[in-house]
Design a protein around this motif. Structure first.
Motif, short mmCIF file in Angstrom:
data_model
loop_
_atom_site.label_atom_id
_atom_site.label_comp_id
_atom_site.label_asym_id
_atom_site.label_seq_id
_atom_site.Cartn_x
_atom_site.Cartn_y
_atom_site.Cartn_z
N ALA A 1 -4.05 -4.47 9.17
CA ALA A 1 -5.20 -3.77 8.60
C ALA A 1 -5.52 -4.31 7.21
O ALA A 1 -6.69 -4.54 6.87
N GLN A 2 -4.49 -4.55 6.40
CA GLN A 2 -4.70 -5.13 5.07
C GLN A 2 -5.29 -6.52 5.17
O GLN A 2 -6.21 -6.88 4.44
N LYS B 1 4.96 -0.45 13.01
CA LYS B 1 4.13 0.23 12.01
C LYS B 1 3.79 -0.73 10.87
O LYS B 1 2.65 -0.80 10.42
N TRP B 2 4.79 -1.48 10.41
CA TRP B 2 4.56 -2.43 9.32
C TRP B 2 3.52 -3.47 9.75
O TRP B 2 2.61 -3.76 8.99
N SER C 1 0.85 -1.18 0.00
CA SER C 1 0.00 0.00 0.00
C SER C 1 0.89 1.23 0.00
O SER C 1 2.11 1.14 0.19
N LYS D 1 1.17 -3.20 12.00
CA LYS D 1 -0.16 -2.57 12.10
C LYS D 1 -0.78 -2.40 10.72
O LYS D 1 -1.96 -2.69 10.53
N LEU D 2 0.01 -1.92 9.76
CA LEU D 2 -0.49 -1.74 8.41
C LEU D 2 -0.84 -3.08 7.77
O LEU D 2 -1.87 -3.22 7.10
N ARG D 3 0.01 -4.06 7.97
CA ARG D 3 -0.20 -5.39 7.38
C ARG D 3 -1.43 -6.06 7.99
O ARG D 3 -2.21 -6.70 7.29
N SER E 1 1.03 3.49 2.23
CA SER E 1 1.61 3.64 3.57
C SER E 1 2.85 2.77 3.73
O SER E 1 3.84 3.19 4.31
N MET E 2 2.77 1.54 3.24
CA MET E 2 3.91 0.64 3.37
C MET E 2 5.06 1.07 2.47
O MET E 2 6.22 0.87 2.80
N ASP F 1 9.37 1.15 13.31
CA ASP F 1 9.04 0.87 11.91
C ASP F 1 8.47 -0.53 11.76
O ASP F 1 7.55 -0.76 10.96
#
Length: 74
Positions: free
Chosen positions: A57-58, A50-51, A3, A53-55, A5-6, A47
């Protein structure tokens, strides 16, 4: 699976492979696991978190689950 963000994290293919392999084993790593994964990737713990959290969510979106964790576990 990248994404916008990533993409901001600017990870190498090797870092992504390590992170994805870790994600397959544990979607919500504890502090020690997070520290070990960060060290293996050469990233900061922030970091790496964060990765994850984003992963997550995906993954939740792909599974048709709410983006926020608490909704399902309550």
């Amino acid at each position: 699976m990248a994404s916008k963000s990533m993409e901001c994290l600017k990870l190498s293919e090797e870092q992504i492979k390590v992170l994805e392999d870790s994600f397959k084993g544990c979607k919500y790593p504890d502090g020690t696991t997070l520290m070990l994964v960060a060290a293996e990737c050469g990233l900061s713990e922030e970091d790496t978190l964060k990765w994850f959290k984003l992963r997550n969510a995906q993954w939740r979106q792909a599974e048709g689950l709410p983006a926020e964790l608490g909704s399902v576990l309550d």
